[in-house]
Design an enzyme around this catalytic site. Sequence first.
Site, short mmCIF file in Angstrom:
data_model
loop_
_atom_site.label_atom_id
_atom_site.label_comp_id
_atom_site.label_asym_id
_atom_site.label_seq_id
_atom_site.Cartn_x
_atom_site.Cartn_y
_atom_site.Cartn_z
N SER A 162 21.47 -3.61 8.40
CA SER A 162 21.67 -2.64 7.33
C SER A 162 20.37 -1.88 7.13
O SER A 162 19.55 -1.82 8.04
CB SER A 162 22.12 -3.37 6.05
OG SER A 162 22.54 -2.46 5.07
N TYR A 175 22.30 -10.71 0.94
CA TYR A 175 22.77 -9.77 1.96
C TYR A 175 21.59 -9.18 2.73
O TYR A 175 21.57 -9.16 3.97
CB TYR A 175 23.59 -8.67 1.30
CG TYR A 175 24.05 -7.57 2.24
CD1 TYR A 175 25.15 -7.75 3.06
CD2 TYR A 175 23.37 -6.36 2.29
CE1 TYR A 175 25.58 -6.75 3.92
CE2 TYR A 175 23.79 -5.35 3.15
CZ TYR A 175 24.90 -5.55 3.95
OH TYR A 175 25.31 -4.55 4.80
#
Length: 266
Positions: A162, A175
């Site tokens: 990400s 995350y």
Amino acid sequence: MREFPLRGRVAVVTGVSRRAGIAFAVAERLAGLGADVLAQSWEPHDAEQPWGADPLGVIYVIEELRRRLPEGAGRIEHLAADFAEAEAPAAVVDAAVAAFGAVDIVVAAHARSSEQGLGELTAAELDLTYAVNVRGSLLLAQRFDAVRDHSRPGGRIVLFTSGQHYGAMPGELPYAASKGALQQVTASPAGALAAKGVTVNCVNPGPVDTGYADDALREHVARRMPMGRWGRPEDTADLIDWLVSDGSAWMTGQTLVSDGGWGLRI
């Protein structure tokens, strides 16, 4: 006559739970190129998130995927599997072999999302997010290596990171940590599998509109994007299309960014 450059190859695509998702677009693209695709989903994860599960259910998602494919495209099979379970990644790869007789490609597009900041952080959520995102992806690669006939062409593994390296993500610590780990580890399985003709790369798709953003966030991010819009799932599928092709055989151990210039912001 339509060409199917991936005919005869078998792909596992994880995270195919929602029609708006990246994994759906990737599965559609690979099957449309002729690959047989084993699509993994885990609907309960989406159901517990703010955006929710696909309103028509994952069975409809798979049927819609099949419906969109042109005549002569690859076949689609489906397995619901929870990567919080240590045995699930091997079961998914084995399901592809059972359905199609081989496995050549793994696109690990699944992700557990978590909105815990430092104050809310729990060991249980850290462990679960690492289990799904990091352990799940690496065990997929392990089983792929164990069962694949490496005399077949086109061995490919694609991981997903990400934008955690661009700036702070204080409200998504589990995350961000798990996606950072995948980015940093990519070179290691790539080194282990290079001699077998398998490439391993990692993709950062940037901000992609998969239905999780509200109107205010969608407008805010679009204003900051150099190209003036969010990414679309099809933008990521374009890159995966190349990464699993024969033309990408010399690319391995890399993180490729397809973010419309998000990282260029100053």
